[in-house]
Design a protein around this motif. Structure first.
Motif, PDB file in Angstrom:
ATOM      1  N   THR A   1       0.835  -1.195   0.000  1.00  0.00           N
ATOM      2  CA  THR A   1       0.000   0.000   0.000  1.00  0.00           C
ATOM      3  C   THR A   1       0.869   1.244   0.000  1.00  0.00           C
ATOM      4  N   ASP A   2       0.274   2.349  -0.388  1.00  0.00           N
ATOM      5  CA  ASP A   2       0.880   3.682  -0.304  1.00  0.00           C
ATOM      6  C   ASP A   2      -0.157   4.624   0.285  1.00  0.00           C
ATOM      7  N   LYS A   3       0.295   5.683   0.895  1.00  0.00           N
ATOM      8  CA  LYS A   3      -0.554   6.805   1.297  1.00  0.00           C
ATOM      9  C   LYS A   3      -1.823   6.402   2.053  1.00  0.00           C
ATOM     10  N   ILE A   4      -1.662   5.805   3.186  1.00  0.00           N
ATOM     11  CA  ILE A   4      -2.813   5.449   4.025  1.00  0.00           C
ATOM     12  C   ILE A   4      -3.167   6.635   4.921  1.00  0.00           C
ATOM     13  N   ARG A   5      -4.435   6.997   4.918  1.00  0.00           N
ATOM     14  CA  ARG A   5      -4.909   8.089   5.764  1.00  0.00           C
ATOM     15  C   ARG A   5      -6.225   7.687   6.446  1.00  0.00           C
ATOM     16  N   PHE A   6      -6.450   8.220   7.658  1.00  0.00           N
ATOM     17  CA  PHE A   6      -7.672   7.972   8.416  1.00  0.00           C
ATOM     18  C   PHE A   6      -8.318   9.318   8.768  1.00  0.00           C
ATOM     19  N   PRO A   7      -9.029   9.947   7.825  1.00  0.00           N
ATOM     20  CA  PRO A   7      -9.592  11.283   8.063  1.00  0.00           C
ATOM     21  C   PRO A   7     -10.778  11.335   9.015  1.00  0.00           C
ATOM     22  N   ASN A   8     -11.393  10.193   9.320  1.00  0.00           N
ATOM     23  CA  ASN A   8     -12.588  10.208  10.152  1.00  0.00           C
ATOM     24  C   ASN A   8     -12.662   8.906  10.942  1.00  0.00           C
ATOM     25  N   SER A   9     -13.317   8.951  12.084  1.00  0.00           N
ATOM     26  CA  SER A   9     -13.496   7.763  12.919  1.00  0.00           C
ATOM     27  C   SER A   9     -14.789   7.048  12.563  1.00  0.00           C
ATOM     28  N   VAL A  10     -14.775   5.723  12.713  1.00  0.00           N
ATOM     29  CA  VAL A  10     -15.955   4.898  12.468  1.00  0.00           C
ATOM     30  C   VAL A  10     -16.571   4.558  13.820  1.00  0.00           C
ATOM     31  N   ILE A  11     -17.684   5.170  14.121  1.00  0.00           N
ATOM     32  CA  ILE A  11     -18.379   4.925  15.385  1.00  0.00           C
ATOM     33  C   ILE A  11     -19.152   3.614  15.278  1.00  0.00           C
ATOM     34  N   VAL A  12     -19.127   2.835  16.345  1.00  0.00           N
ATOM     35  CA  VAL A  12     -19.834   1.557  16.366  1.00  0.00           C
ATOM     36  C   VAL A  12     -21.275   1.761  15.879  1.00  0.00           C
ATOM     37  N   GLY A  13     -21.732   0.833  15.036  1.00  0.00           N
ATOM     38  CA  GLY A  13     -23.067   0.922  14.459  1.00  0.00           C
ATOM     39  C   GLY A  13     -23.102   1.606  13.105  1.00  0.00           C
ATOM     40  N   SER A  14     -21.991   2.241  12.712  1.00  0.00           N
ATOM     41  CA  SER A  14     -21.924   2.912  11.410  1.00  0.00           C
ATOM     42  C   SER A  14     -21.838   1.888  10.279  1.00  0.00           C
ATOM     43  N   LYS A  15     -22.259   2.336   9.101  1.00  0.00           N
ATOM     44  CA  LYS A  15     -22.102   1.521   7.896  1.00  0.00           C
ATOM     45  C   LYS A  15     -20.982   2.118   7.063  1.00  0.00           C
ATOM     46  N   VAL A  16     -20.129   1.233   6.532  1.00  0.00           N
ATOM     47  CA  VAL A  16     -19.024   1.656   5.671  1.00  0.00           C
ATOM     48  C   VAL A  16     -19.053   0.857   4.376  1.00  0.00           C
ATOM     49  N   ARG A  17     -18.437   1.436   3.339  1.00  0.00           N
ATOM     50  CA  ARG A  17     -18.253   0.720   2.082  1.00  0.00           C
ATOM     51  C   ARG A  17     -16.982   1.233   1.425  1.00  0.00           C
ATOM     52  N   GLY A  18     -16.460   0.449   0.496  1.00  0.00           N
ATOM     53  CA  GLY A  18     -15.282   0.858  -0.249  1.00  0.00           C
ATOM     54  C   GLY A  18     -15.656   1.312  -1.648  1.00  0.00           C
ATOM     55  N   VAL A  19     -15.012   2.382  -2.108  1.00  0.00           N
ATOM     56  CA  VAL A  19     -15.147   2.866  -3.478  1.00  0.00           C
ATOM     57  C   VAL A  19     -13.756   2.836  -4.084  1.00  0.00           C
ATOM     58  N   GLY A  20     -13.625   2.206  -5.262  1.00  0.00           N
ATOM     59  CA  GLY A  20     -12.313   2.034  -5.872  1.00  0.00           C
ATOM     60  C   GLY A  20     -12.125   2.857  -7.127  1.00  0.00           C
ATOM     61  N   GLU A  21     -10.940   3.437  -7.247  1.00  0.00           N
ATOM     62  CA  GLU A  21     -10.545   4.176  -8.448  1.00  0.00           C
ATOM     63  C   GLU A  21      -9.186   3.644  -8.896  1.00  0.00           C
ATOM     64  N   LEU A  22      -9.090   3.230 -10.153  1.00  0.00           N
ATOM     65  CA  LEU A  22      -7.833   2.733 -10.698  1.00  0.00           C
ATOM     66  C   LEU A  22      -6.954   3.928 -11.055  1.00  0.00           C
ATOM     67  N   ILE A  23      -5.845   4.106 -10.334  1.00  0.00           N
ATOM     68  CA  ILE A  23      -5.041   5.306 -10.566  1.00  0.00           C
ATOM     69  C   ILE A  23      -3.746   5.051 -11.329  1.00  0.00           C
ATOM     70  N   LYS A  24      -3.327   3.768 -11.419  1.00  0.00           N
ATOM     71  CA  LYS A  24      -2.066   3.511 -12.112  1.00  0.00           C
ATOM     72  C   LYS A  24      -1.976   2.038 -12.487  1.00  0.00           C
ATOM     73  N   VAL A  25      -1.409   1.773 -13.663  1.00  0.00           N
ATOM     74  CA  VAL A  25      -1.110   0.410 -14.099  1.00  0.00           C
ATOM     75  C   VAL A  25       0.260   0.441 -14.759  1.00  0.00           C
ATOM     76  N   GLU A  26       1.100  -0.511 -14.389  1.00  0.00           N
ATOM     77  CA  GLU A  26       2.423  -0.584 -15.009  1.00  0.00           C
ATOM     78  C   GLU A  26       2.832  -2.037 -15.171  1.00  0.00           C
ATOM     79  N   GLU A  27       3.675  -2.256 -16.158  1.00  0.00           N
ATOM     80  CA  GLU A  27       4.178  -3.611 -16.388  1.00  0.00           C
ATOM     81  C   GLU A  27       5.301  -3.906 -15.412  1.00  0.00           C
ATOM     82  N   VAL A  28       5.294  -5.144 -14.909  1.00  0.00           N
ATOM     83  CA  VAL A  28       6.356  -5.660 -14.058  1.00  0.00           C
ATOM     84  C   VAL A  28       6.757  -7.006 -14.634  1.00  0.00           C
ATOM     85  N   LYS A  29       7.862  -7.529 -14.186  1.00  0.00           N
ATOM     86  CA  LYS A  29       8.347  -8.798 -14.717  1.00  0.00           C
ATOM     87  C   LYS A  29       7.269  -9.874 -14.581  1.00  0.00           C
ATOM     88  N   GLY A  30       6.802 -10.367 -15.714  1.00  0.00           N
ATOM     89  CA  GLY A  30       5.826 -11.448 -15.738  1.00  0.00           C
ATOM     90  C   GLY A  30       4.369 -11.044 -15.602  1.00  0.00           C
TER      91      GLY A  30
END
Length: 154
Positions: A92-121
């Motif tokens: 991972t890179d650049k992990i941030r926690f801008p807000n606290s998750v209070i018990v009982g809250s609902k969370v979800r993940g939203v993904g954005e593809l920001i980079k793709v590069e070739e690596v060996k294989g």
């Protein structure tokens, strides 16, 4: 809805695009307590509801690293890379926690593809996952996840 890539090479066509979001997940006290047991982090703001009620958040909050770990649950709901012999969590890179998750809250993940590069294989992708909290303006976590995909050889 999950974004499906038939091969890892299709990732290149989606750089800069939002891939989608996971389902909402309610963060209950049992999940927080289990995480505390697994990690040994029993700080009162996480596991003592009576004391936490009088604390700065008014209730128990999820550990930041619990919130981060949920990214592993959310990613397969956001994207599915097929035609591979193996996929590897590279880090991972650049992990941030801008807000606290209070018990009982609902969370979800939203993904954005920001980079793709070739690596060996294979290919390496960087997906920025924003862990949103329902009805909150600020997210709980923002992390750039790095994965490597190795194409299936026929």
């Amino acid at each position: 809805m999950t974004t499906i890539f038939k091969t890892p090479y299709e990732l290149k066509d989606k750089v800069g695009q939002v891939l989608g979001e996971s389902q909402w997940l309610t963060i209950d006290q049992d999940r927080i307590n289990l995480f505390a047991e697994a990690t040994g982090d029993h700080q009162w703001i996480h596991v003592d509801p009576a004391r936490a009620k009088e604390g700065p958040f008014g209730a128990c909050i999820a550990h930041g690293y619990l919130t981060l770990s949920l990214v592993n649950l959310f990613l397969p709901e956001i994207m599915d890379v097929q035609g591979i012999s193996m996929g590897v969590n590279y880090g991972t890179d650049k992990i941030r926690f801008p807000n606290s998750v209070i018990v009982g809250s609902k969370v979800r993940g939203v993904g954005e593809l920001i980079k793709v590069e070739e690596v060996k294989g294979g290919l390496q992708s960087t997906v920025r996952v924003t862990v949103e909290i329902e009805n909150e303006a600020r997210p709980a976590c923002v992390v750039d996840t790095i994965s490597r995909y190795y194409p299936r050889v026929y």
